[in-house]
Structures are given as structure tokens and as C-alpha cells.
Design a protein around this motif. Structure first.
Motif, PDB file in Angstrom:
ATOM      1  N   ALA A  33       0.823  -1.037  -0.041  1.00  0.00           N
ATOM      2  CA  ALA A  33       0.007  -0.055   0.020  1.00  0.00           C
ATOM      3  C   ALA A  33       0.775   1.315  -0.061  1.00  0.00           C
ATOM      4  O   ALA A  33       1.990   1.114   0.381  1.00  0.00           O
ATOM      5  N   SER A  50      -3.937   7.539   0.865  1.00  0.00           N
ATOM      6  CA  SER A  50      -3.358   6.190   0.909  1.00  0.00           C
ATOM      7  C   SER A  50      -4.331   5.549  -0.324  1.00  0.00           C
ATOM      8  O   SER A  50      -5.263   5.713  -0.735  1.00  0.00           O
ATOM      9  N   SER A  52      -4.602   1.310  -1.564  1.00  0.00           N
ATOM     10  CA  SER A  52      -4.254  -0.108  -1.627  1.00  0.00           C
ATOM     11  C   SER A  52      -3.492  -0.816  -2.541  1.00  0.00           C
ATOM     12  O   SER A  52      -3.191  -0.220  -3.709  1.00  0.00           O
ATOM     13  N   TRP A  53      -2.940  -1.746  -2.315  1.00  0.00           N
ATOM     14  CA  TRP A  53      -1.960  -2.280  -3.462  1.00  0.00           C
ATOM     15  C   TRP A  53      -2.371  -2.363  -4.980  1.00  0.00           C
ATOM     16  O   TRP A  53      -1.700  -2.212  -5.766  1.00  0.00           O
ATOM     17  N   ASN A  54      -3.794  -2.756  -5.076  1.00  0.00           N
ATOM     18  CA  ASN A  54      -4.464  -2.841  -6.407  1.00  0.00           C
ATOM     19  C   ASN A  54      -5.088  -1.627  -6.492  1.00  0.00           C
ATOM     20  O   ASN A  54      -5.873  -1.586  -7.855  1.00  0.00           O
ATOM     21  N   GLY A  57      -8.625   0.420  -3.092  1.00  0.00           N
ATOM     22  CA  GLY A  57      -9.266   1.236  -1.736  1.00  0.00           C
ATOM     23  C   GLY A  57      -8.293   2.568  -1.505  1.00  0.00           C
ATOM     24  O   GLY A  57      -7.015   2.550  -1.843  1.00  0.00           O
ATOM     25  N   ARG A  58      -9.012   3.562  -1.633  1.00  0.00           N
ATOM     26  CA  ARG A  58      -8.237   4.966  -1.527  1.00  0.00           C
ATOM     27  C   ARG A  58      -8.903   5.774  -0.478  1.00  0.00           C
ATOM     28  O   ARG A  58     -10.237   5.804  -0.289  1.00  0.00           O
ATOM     29  N   TYR A  59      -8.005   6.486   0.469  1.00  0.00           N
ATOM     30  CA  TYR A  59      -8.517   7.217   1.616  1.00  0.00           C
ATOM     31  C   TYR A  59      -8.045   8.476   1.486  1.00  0.00           C
ATOM     32  O   TYR A  59      -6.712   8.779   1.146  1.00  0.00           O
ATOM     33  N   SER A 101      -0.181  -2.149   4.501  1.00  0.00           N
ATOM     34  CA  SER A 101      -1.690  -1.745   4.574  1.00  0.00           C
ATOM     35  C   SER A 101      -1.791  -0.449   4.496  1.00  0.00           C
ATOM     36  O   SER A 101      -0.878   0.625   4.737  1.00  0.00           O
ATOM     37  N   THR A 102      -2.760   0.200   4.311  1.00  0.00           N
ATOM     38  CA  THR A 102      -3.198   1.618   4.027  1.00  0.00           C
ATOM     39  C   THR A 102      -3.248   2.372   5.365  1.00  0.00           C
ATOM     40  O   THR A 102      -3.264   3.549   5.484  1.00  0.00           O
ATOM     41  N   ASN A 103      -3.374   1.490   6.348  1.00  0.00           N
ATOM     42  CA  ASN A 103      -3.181   1.939   7.642  1.00  0.00           C
ATOM     43  C   ASN A 103      -2.037   3.155   7.837  1.00  0.00           C
ATOM     44  O   ASN A 103      -0.644   2.513   7.541  1.00  0.00           O
TER      45      ASN A 103
END
Length: 120
Positions: A33, A50, A52-54, A57-59, A101-103
Motif C-alpha cells: 500500500a 493512501s 491499497s496495493w491494487n 481502496g483509496r482514503y 496496509s493503508t493504515n
């Protein structure tokens, strides 16, 4: 180990745009991520966005939602931060980061930063 080189900073006027890039080398980029953080003068480093790897997920931090977009190109080992409608309060050194991770707390690798200055 992952090496990150963040570029694309510079001077922009309020309302303008900039695109930051972060090129990664070392371990497989797609395993991580990625995130962008920023640190304004005299302040702590804050989360910006942030992904995710693919890319599924976007934050985003509330302060940049609707103005900034994070994306990644795993074939190019690069993550981007498109910044539109810039404000003077966006002035900061921007850092890219990688982690499992996106954390935010999981980010283990960091670029050296690129300075963004927004004039009013």
C-alpha cells in the motif's frame, strides 16, 4: 527494502494544480500500500491520502477530499498525487510512503520529501 523518490513539488498559485510522483524500487511495488503525508513548517506530519496495493481502496484526509486524487501505476512502480484547487494551507513538504496496509501506522518506508508552496 523499498527505496522511494518523491518528485513534482514546486510553486503554485492558489487555485492551481500540481502532480506529485513517487517512484519505487527494491521489493515488488505491487506488494505495498502507498500513502502521501505532509508536514507544514512548525507542525507535525499529517496523513494526506493512501491507496491499497491494487488501487481498489483509496482514503483521504478530510482537508483534501474532492481536491486531491491518489493513483498508482504498478507497471511503472509509481504512485501519484494529483492536487487541484490548491490552497495556501496546502503548503508543506510532501512525503510518499509504503507499507503493508493503508493504515497510516503501518507505513515503513519513506521518501525524502518534495516541497509544495502555494501562494495566495
Amino acid at each position: 527494502q523499498v527505496q522511494l523518490v518523491d518528485t513534482g513539488g514546486g510553486l503554485a498559485q492558489a487555485g492551481g494544480s500540481l502532480r506529485l510522483s513517487c517512484a519505487a524500487s527494491g521489493r515488488p511495488f505491487s506488494a505495498y500500500a502507498m500513502g502521501w503525508f505532509r508536514q507544514a513548517p512548525g507542525k507535525e506530519r499529517d496523513f494526506v491520502a493512501s491507496i491499497s496495493w491494487n488501487g481498489a481502496g483509496r482514503y483521504y484526509a478530510d482537508s483534501v477530499k474532492g481536491r486531491f486524487t491518489i493513483s498508482r501505476d504498478n507497471a511503472k512502480n509509481t504512485v501519484y498525487l494529483q492536487m487541484n484547487s490548491l490552497k495556501p494551507e496546502d503548503t508543506a513538504v510532501y512525503y510518499c510512503a509504503a507499507g503493508p496496509s493503508t493504515n497510516q501506522e503501518s507505513m515503513a518506508y519513506w521518501g525524502k520529501g518534495t516541497l509544495v508552496t502555494v501562494s495566495s
